[in-house]
Design a protein around this motif. Structure first.
Motif, PDB file in Angstrom:
ATOM      1  N   LEU A  97       5.435 -23.601 -18.842  1.00 28.19           N
ATOM      2  CA  LEU A  97       5.829 -24.009 -17.488  1.00 28.19           C
ATOM      3  C   LEU A  97       7.331 -23.788 -17.360  1.00 28.19           C
ATOM      4  N   TYR A  98       7.701 -22.905 -16.443  1.00 24.56           N
ATOM      5  CA  TYR A  98       9.132 -22.613 -16.260  1.00 24.56           C
ATOM      6  C   TYR A  98       9.574 -22.995 -14.858  1.00 24.56           C
ATOM      7  N   LEU A  99      10.831 -23.390 -14.749  1.00 21.58           N
ATOM      8  CA  LEU A  99      11.457 -23.628 -13.452  1.00 21.58           C
ATOM      9  C   LEU A  99      12.400 -22.462 -13.201  1.00 21.58           C
ATOM     10  N   ASP A 100      12.183 -21.720 -12.128  1.00 18.55           N
ATOM     11  CA  ASP A 100      13.065 -20.618 -11.767  1.00 18.55           C
ATOM     12  C   ASP A 100      13.835 -20.993 -10.503  1.00 18.55           C
ATOM     13  N   VAL A 101      15.142 -21.055 -10.622  1.00 21.04           N
ATOM     14  CA  VAL A 101      15.993 -21.428  -9.491  1.00 21.04           C
ATOM     15  C   VAL A 101      16.808 -20.189  -9.100  1.00 21.04           C
ATOM     16  N   GLY A 102      16.699 -19.782  -7.851  1.00 23.90           N
ATOM     17  CA  GLY A 102      17.398 -18.574  -7.402  1.00 23.90           C
ATOM     18  C   GLY A 102      18.898 -18.757  -7.299  1.00 23.90           C
ATOM     19  N   GLY A 103      19.334 -20.000  -7.145  1.00 20.79           N
ATOM     20  CA  GLY A 103      20.760 -20.297  -7.041  1.00 20.79           C
ATOM     21  C   GLY A 103      20.934 -21.739  -6.623  1.00 20.79           C
ATOM     22  N   ALA A 104      21.837 -22.440  -7.262  1.00 18.09           N
ATOM     23  CA  ALA A 104      22.094 -23.852  -6.944  1.00 18.09           C
ATOM     24  C   ALA A 104      23.603 -24.046  -6.989  1.00 18.09           C
ATOM     25  N   MET A 105      24.183 -24.509  -5.915  1.00 17.77           N
ATOM     26  CA  MET A 105      25.650 -24.647  -5.823  1.00 17.77           C
ATOM     27  C   MET A 105      26.007 -26.094  -6.070  1.00 17.77           C
ATOM     28  N   SER A 106      26.601 -26.451  -7.111  1.00 19.24           N
ATOM     29  CA  SER A 106      26.836 -25.740  -8.342  1.00 19.24           C
ATOM     30  C   SER A 106      26.751 -26.764  -9.481  1.00 19.24           C
ATOM     31  N   TYR A 107      27.023 -26.328 -10.718  1.00 18.89           N
ATOM     32  CA  TYR A 107      26.942 -27.202 -11.901  1.00 18.89           C
ATOM     33  C   TYR A 107      25.586 -27.905 -11.970  1.00 18.89           C
ATOM     34  N   ALA A 108      24.522 -27.113 -11.845  1.00 20.55           N
ATOM     35  CA  ALA A 108      23.178 -27.701 -11.848  1.00 20.55           C
ATOM     36  C   ALA A 108      22.845 -28.286 -13.211  1.00 20.55           C
ATOM     37  N   SER A 109      22.281 -29.493 -13.195  1.00 17.16           N
ATOM     38  CA  SER A 109      21.656 -30.023 -14.405  1.00 17.16           C
ATOM     39  C   SER A 109      20.304 -30.612 -13.992  1.00 17.16           C
ATOM     40  N   VAL A 110      19.314 -30.429 -14.869  1.00  9.36           N
ATOM     41  CA  VAL A 110      17.923 -30.667 -14.476  1.00  9.36           C
ATOM     42  C   VAL A 110      17.260 -31.635 -15.449  1.00  9.36           C
ATOM     43  N   ASN A 140      24.520 -17.692  -9.662  1.00  4.81           N
ATOM     44  CA  ASN A 140      23.540 -17.040 -10.523  1.00  4.81           C
ATOM     45  C   ASN A 140      22.202 -17.763 -10.462  1.00  4.81           C
ATOM     46  N   GLY A 141      21.138 -17.048 -10.663  1.00  5.60           N
ATOM     47  CA  GLY A 141      19.837 -17.683 -10.792  1.00  5.60           C
ATOM     48  C   GLY A 141      19.626 -18.088 -12.250  1.00  5.60           C
ATOM     49  N   PHE A 142      18.682 -18.979 -12.498  1.00  5.45           N
ATOM     50  CA  PHE A 142      18.421 -19.373 -13.883  1.00  5.45           C
ATOM     51  C   PHE A 142      16.993 -19.874 -14.043  1.00  5.45           C
ATOM     52  N   ARG A 143      16.550 -19.842 -15.299  1.00  7.90           N
ATOM     53  CA  ARG A 143      15.229 -20.352 -15.666  1.00  7.90           C
ATOM     54  C   ARG A 143      15.396 -21.439 -16.715  1.00  7.90           C
ATOM     55  N   LEU A 144      14.615 -22.505 -16.578  1.00  7.27           N
ATOM     56  CA  LEU A 144      14.562 -23.524 -17.635  1.00  7.27           C
ATOM     57  C   LEU A 144      13.117 -23.684 -18.062  1.00  7.27           C
ATOM     58  N   ASP A 145      12.929 -23.903 -19.358  1.00  4.90           N
ATOM     59  CA  ASP A 145      11.583 -24.097 -19.901  1.00  4.90           C
ATOM     60  C   ASP A 145      11.243 -25.581 -19.834  1.00  4.90           C
ATOM     61  N   LEU A 146      10.317 -25.896 -18.935  1.00  4.67           N
ATOM     62  CA  LEU A 146       9.937 -27.305 -18.758  1.00  4.67           C
ATOM     63  C   LEU A 146       8.830 -27.718 -19.729  1.00  4.67           C
ATOM     64  N   THR A 147       8.233 -26.722 -20.409  1.00  2.00           N
ATOM     65  CA  THR A 147       7.020 -27.003 -21.185  1.00  2.00           C
ATOM     66  C   THR A 147       7.135 -28.224 -22.114  1.00  2.00           C
ATOM     67  N   PRO A 148       8.203 -28.342 -22.901  1.00  3.11           N
ATOM     68  CA  PRO A 148       8.243 -29.460 -23.853  1.00  3.11           C
ATOM     69  C   PRO A 148       8.325 -30.840 -23.191  1.00  3.11           C
ATOM     70  N   TYR A 149       8.686 -30.887 -21.914  1.00  2.00           N
ATOM     71  CA  TYR A 149       8.939 -32.180 -21.262  1.00  2.00           C
ATOM     72  C   TYR A 149       7.861 -32.522 -20.231  1.00  2.00           C
ATOM     73  N   ALA A 150       6.919 -31.582 -20.048  1.00  2.00           N
ATOM     74  CA  ALA A 150       5.917 -31.764 -18.997  1.00  2.00           C
ATOM     75  C   ALA A 150       4.695 -32.477 -19.528  1.00  2.00           C
ATOM     76  N   LYS A 151       3.963 -33.135 -18.645  1.00  2.00           N
ATOM     77  CA  LYS A 151       2.723 -33.810 -19.014  1.00  2.00           C
ATOM     78  C   LYS A 151       1.687 -33.562 -17.923  1.00  2.00           C
ATOM     79  N   ALA A 152       0.442 -33.762 -18.251  1.00  2.00           N
ATOM     80  CA  ALA A 152      -0.604 -33.600 -17.246  1.00  2.00           C
ATOM     81  C   ALA A 152      -0.418 -34.654 -16.167  1.00  2.00           C
ATOM     82  N   GLY A 153      -0.677 -34.259 -14.916  1.00  4.33           N
ATOM     83  CA  GLY A 153      -0.509 -35.187 -13.810  1.00  4.33           C
ATOM     84  C   GLY A 153       0.838 -35.008 -13.145  1.00  4.33           C
ATOM     85  N   ASP A 154       1.355 -36.079 -12.577  1.00  2.00           N
ATOM     86  CA  ASP A 154       2.620 -35.999 -11.853  1.00  2.00           C
ATOM     87  C   ASP A 154       3.818 -36.033 -12.803  1.00  2.00           C
TER      88      ASP A 154
END
Ligand SMILES: *[C@@H]1O[C@H](CO)[C@@H](O)[C@H](O)[C@H]1NC(C)=O
Ligand SMILES: *[C@@H]1O[C@H](CO)[C@@H](O)[C@H](O)[C@H]1NC(C)=O
Ligand SMILES: *[C@@H]1O[C@H](CO)[C@@H](O)[C@H](O)[C@H]1NC(C)=O
Ligand SMILES: *[C@@H]1O[C@H](CO)[C@@H](O)[C@H](O)[C@H]1NC(C)=O
Ligand SMILES: *[C@@H]1O[C@H](CO)[C@@H](O)[C@H](O)[C@H]1NC(C)=O
Ligand SMILES: *[C@@H]1O[C@H](CO)[C@@H](O)[C@H](O)[C@H]1NC(C)=O
Ligand SMILES: *[C@@H]1O[C@H](CO)[C@@H](O)[C@H](O)[C@H]1NC(C)=O
Ligand SMILES: *[C@@H]1O[C@H](CO)[C@@H](O)[C@H](O)[C@H]1NC(C)=O
Ligand SMILES: *[C@@H]1O[C@H](CO)[C@@H](O)[C@H](O)[C@H]1NC(C)=O
Length: 871
Positions: free
Chosen positions: A153-166, A181-195
């Motif tokens: 599960l990845y989060l792809d952000v096309g651009g966030a102004m600025s100093y994004a932390s997720v 700049n755009g960026f991708r973060l790997d959500l897989t290790p932190y994700a769970k089934a459901g909300d």
């Protein structure tokens, strides 16, 4: 042929069974293959002018830096052990009640609604409240099946102004500080089934930009779900090493990533199709196929598969009007266990060749393409920085109508979707990255990030965008102060090397404003990019082209920034300089009370010059590859020459609302000489105090000769001499009545234009750029109101207040008039006309079809309306 009845029925039955099976397979494989899910809708947002959480980039930095790991060649960063910071901040927690926060959809610019006059924010930065901390929150739902299948599960952000932390579920995942700049973060290790609760923190320091940077999650945001073995992020690279009319050799490089623990062998197949420009999907049968290869990729590793294939009779990509921007798409499919699809990845690309010739300039597919380019900022006027495809398309289409074939994305990475548009429309792009390196221009700009991030920012950008045929050069920086120093050469080499490692098919350049051939940077750059220096600053006609050209006889050179002519649409100030260019000042071209600049299109700041002078100089140095005019469209901030008083620039050939200034026809005459046109300025509706006063009449035309008639009487027929780009009648005295110009080309009648003294405002004439729009919640109709007299002609200086209203499935997002001093907040539905015109931007509502009626009313005038169909 008629079939027996039984046969028909039976085949229909077989057919529906087949369809059913297909549906089942499609569903199963849809889950098993890549999904790219828009999460633009349904965010909650709050902005804080003082820090609400005690967090800062400094406290988060060691957890953010690992997000750069895929884009650095030095030692990778290790995520620190222990509890990451911020988990105790209430906004990252599921229990936090965000119901009082604003409900927003992204792309979202938190500052664009104003009000103007934000404390501590200069006119240079657009006077809008872009500073502060912004938090965005959204639920994302993960299916149990996805977790069971260990899908990534990845989060792809096309651009966030600025100093994004997720944060996901209260755990800091990573981030990306550079807002462009755009960026991708790997959500897989932190994700769970459901909300799952996703929380994004952004922070903009004041004095972080020389122009309006915008603020927020201002580009598209996506969730990517994909099987653990998949095509890596930006994992394809497609080049066309040899191209002829008979065939193009296409080199396809596909990088696979394996995050699985399970043994499986994958097969990779890539097929090449033509791309339909309207749907951006493959059409027809495959034009070429790279046969199946089996691949083993170690767990946690990547593997690159390189192949070449021939595309017969290729349709080339090239800029109109000489060429056609044909596109292809490579579809790479990954199979396991025989024919089970686990990933499908589409890479649009173009087939073309480019030569960078020191004497002939850019040669695309063997055809010389002189660069008739403009620089544009990333904002979209009253829509702010929030990216919108239609608003960007309108900018490019208006520029193409003028003959523009080139765009410099000054001074940073644009939205990827902008490059999809330049691919489709055939605009050659100089893709820029940075406004500063290590030496600052303002207190909080990129120099704070340069050491840690420049490699990752450059590499991520080039890797992401390298398959766009429209990109013809990478720009590693704009007017960086480092250009003067030896280390400027070192940084330039490093950035250019990154571009070559990730791409290697385009040359790199930079906008130099004070370099000379003996500086280290000049030696490094593959293309010499000169801002103003080539034409000579101001009235000075000395040029640095010859110095660079003789020192670097094999390097292409071009003007990365030219003109910087300033003007205010529809405003004419007297007297008019008799010269072809003049430095703007309180005694030349300016109305210092109103903060307007004369639209005779002859005035510029001291470092710059009129288009006419630029053209004279260009004609002297035909080896230069062309220019990028500062600027195509007006933009927010940087309101030279009235820095603190205004909200938006004066440089645009087209104003902030999208209305053409007079200069539009001067450029069109030079860039599109095939379009028969003549354009008169100024207007001819002056107060009685001008009667008898000298009121110069200038005509821009693609003809070579013109005759002006003032109240029916000839004021003389004049030929354009060598180095003249406008026909001038500088001694006309004003009397009410009419002007008419007849332009000739080669002695034959070519085009006409006229102006007349109009009457009082009588009614509002309402038109829409498009009367049918898609009901997708993004598409726009740009509605123009002209204040006209009883004969239907625009009243040139009309400033009547216009009240807009709307009914049906649409909304008025913003209004504008192009006046750089208008401090009415953009969402206001009341807007004064400026020089006779006002604009409303109307957006469709998602899934709501029907007629949208936009009405405009003004006291004492007949109102008007236009109907737009959404569906
Ligand atoms: C921005 O910089 C200017 C001049 O460098 C300074 O006067 C101003 O106070 C700064 N603004 C803020 C909000 O820090
Ligand atoms: C791989 O194995 C490790 C160790 O057992 C486990 O933590 C991880 O979740 C597994 N990853 C996948 C994608 O199955
Ligand atoms: C992915 O990595 C795992 C663990 O090393 C391995 O068993 C598997 O075969 C790899 N898959 C591919 C397609 O190489
Ligand atoms: C495969 O292609 C990529 C991209 O062009 C290149 O960087 C890499 O060196 C190639 N690898 C091999 C083994 O040829
Ligand atoms: C996969 O499909 C191709 C063509 O559809 C077929 O020729 C091939 O036999 C199939 N392979 C397996 C292992 O089923
Ligand atoms: C026009 O140019 C001449 C020669 O450069 C200069 O002396 C004169 O001052 C200029 N006139 C104006 C009005 O700018
Ligand atoms: C300058 O603008 C002011 C305010 O709009 C106006 O009153 C004045 O007539 C203008 N002056 C000139 C020279 O155009
Ligand atoms: C304008 O008229 C003045 C006075 O009649 C004359 O000196 C000048 O040369 C004329 N200028 C042009 C451009 O015709
Ligand atoms: C007025 O509206 C009509 C269409 O209704 C349009 O054709 C015309 O160009 C408009 N005139 C002006 C001056 O905007």
């Amino acid at each position: 042929m008629a079939l027996p009845r039984w046969r028909t029925q039976s085949s229909r039955r077989v057919l529906s069974l087949g369809l059913l099976l297909l549906t089942i397979i499609a569903c199963t494989s849809a889950q098993a293959t890549r999904e790219r899910i828009s999460i633009n809708a349904g965010w909650r947002f709050s902005r804080f002018t003082t820090n609400p959480d005690q967090l800062s980039y400094d406290t988060l930095k060691s957890w953010i830096l690992p997000s750069a790991n895929d884009f650095i060649t030095r030692t990778k960063y290790k995520r620190p052990s222990g509890t990451p910071p911020g988990s105790d901040v209430q906004y990252v927690q599921d229990s936090f009640d965000d119901s009082t926060w604003d409900a927003v959809d992204v792309p979202h610019d938190w500052a664009i609604k104003g009000p103007f006059g934000a404390p501590g924010i200069s006119g240079g930065e657009g006077k809008l409240p872009y500073n502060g901390v912004g938090w965005y929150r959204r639920k994302i739902t993960v299916e149990a099946a996805d977790v069971a299948a260990k899908r990534n599960l990845y989060l792809d952000v096309g651009g966030a102004m600025s100093y994004a932390s997720v944060w996901l579920n209260g755990v800091l995942v990573g981030g990306w500080p550079y807002g462009y700049n755009g960026f991708r973060l790997d959500l897989t290790p932190y994700a769970k089934a459901g909300d799952n609760i996703l929380a994004i923190r952004l922070e903009n320091a004041p004095n972080s930009s020389r122009w309006y940077p915008g603020a927020g999650l201002y580009r598209n945001v996506w969730l990517i779900k994909v099987s653990p073995v998949h095509v890596a992020q930006y994992g394809t690279k497609i080049t066309t090493p040899s191209v002829s009319a008979q065939k193009a050799t296409v080199a396809v490089s596909v990088t696979l990533e394996n995050n699985s623990n399970n043994t499986e062998q994958v097969d990779l197949v890539t097929e090449i199709f033509e791309l339909d420009p309207a749907t951006r999907k493959a059409v027809g049968d495959a034009k070429a196929k790279i046969s199946r290869v089996s691949v083993d990729v170690a767990g946690g590793a990547e593997k690159t598969v390189n192949s070449t294939v021939d595309v017969p009779n290729p349709k080339l990509w090239g800029p109109p009007p000489k060429q056609t921007p044909n596109e292809y798409v490579a579809i790479s499919t990954l199979y396991v266990s025989g024919n089970k699809t686990i990933d499908t990845y589409e890479t649009p690309f173009g087939i073309r060749t480019i030569i960078y010739d020191a004497n002939k300039g850019l040669v695309v597919n063997g055809i010389g393409e002189y660069v008739k380019g403009v620089c544009n900022h990333h904002d979209l006027g009253s829509l702010g920085s929030a990216f919108n495809v239609r608003a960007a398309e309108r900018q490019l289409q208006t520029l193409q109508e003028m003959g523009t074939n080139g765009l410099r994305t000054s001074h940073n990475m644009p939205a990827s979707e902008l490059l999809d548009l330049t691919d489709r429309l055939g605009v050659m792009v100089m893709g820029e990255t940075f406004d500063t390196w290590k030496r600052q221009k303002v207190a909080n700009d990129y120099h704070l990030l340069f050491d840690d991030w420049h490699e990752a920012d450059m590499r991520a950008y080039v890797r992401r965008e390298r398959n766009h045929p429209s990109i013809v050069a990478w720009s590693i920086g704009n007017e960086v102060p480092d250009q003067q120093y030896a280390e400027g050469g070192t940084y330039a080499k490093e950035l250019q090397d990154v571009a070559n490692e990730e791409d290697g098919t385009r040359q790199s350049t930079s906008g130099l404003n004070s370099a000379d051939p003996n500086k280290a940077i000049s030696n490094v750059l593959e293309i010499i990019g000169l801002n103003y220096q080539g034409e000579g600053h101001g009235t000075d006609t000395s040029s640095t082209y010859p110095n660079f050209h003789s020192k670097f006889p094999n390097k292409m050179l071009w003007t990365t920034e030219s003109a910087s002519t300033v003007s205010t649409r529809g405003t004419y100030i007297f007297p008019v300089t008799p010269n072809i260019t003049a430095v703007v000042s309180s005694s030349a071209g300016e109305n210092t009370t109103a903060k307007y600049v004369s639209s005779y299109e002859l005035y510029s700041p001291s470092w710059a010059s009129s288009p006419d002078k630029v053209f004279v100089q260009q004609d002297k140095f035909p080896y230069a590859a062309g220019e990028f005019v500062w600027t195509g469209w007006d933009y927010l901030g940087e309101p030279t020459p009235f820095d603190s008083a205004s909200r938006s620039s004066y440089f645009g050939i087209i104003d902030l609302a999208g209305f053409k200034k007079d200069r539009f026809w001067l450029y069109q005459a030079r860039w599109r000489p095939d379009i028969a046109q003549a354009h008169i300025l100024p207007h001819w509706t002056w107060p009685s105090s001008r009667v008898g006063q000298v009121t110069p009449v200038h005509v821009f035309t693609s003809g070579d000769e013109a005759e002006l008639f003032v109240n029916g009487k000839s004021a003389g027929r004049k030929k354009l001499a060598q180095s003249q780009y406008r026909v001038r009648w500088d001694n006309v005295t004003y009397q009410p009545g009419d002007l008419k110009v007849v332009a000739y080309k080669g002695g034959a009648k070519w085009a006409e234009d006229s102006r007349r003294t109009v009457g009082a405002p009588a009614k509002l004439n309402v038109t829409a750029d498009r009367t049918t729009i898609r009901n997708d919640g993004y598409d726009l109709s740009f509605v123009t109101v002209a204040v006209v007299d009883d004969k239907g002609d625009v009243v040139p200086e009309a400033s009547n207040g216009v009240a807009f209203s709307i009914s049906g499935p649409g909304e008025i997002v913003s209004t504008d008039n192009g006046d750089p001093t208008d401090m009415t907040a953009f969402p206001s539905t009341s807007r004064k006309a400026f020089s006779g015109l006002a604009l409303a931007v109307v957006r469709s509502k998602k899934a709501a079809a029907g007629s949208i009626t936009v009405s405009a009313a003004s006291g004492g005038l007949a109102s008007g309306q236009v109907v737009v169909q959404a569906g």
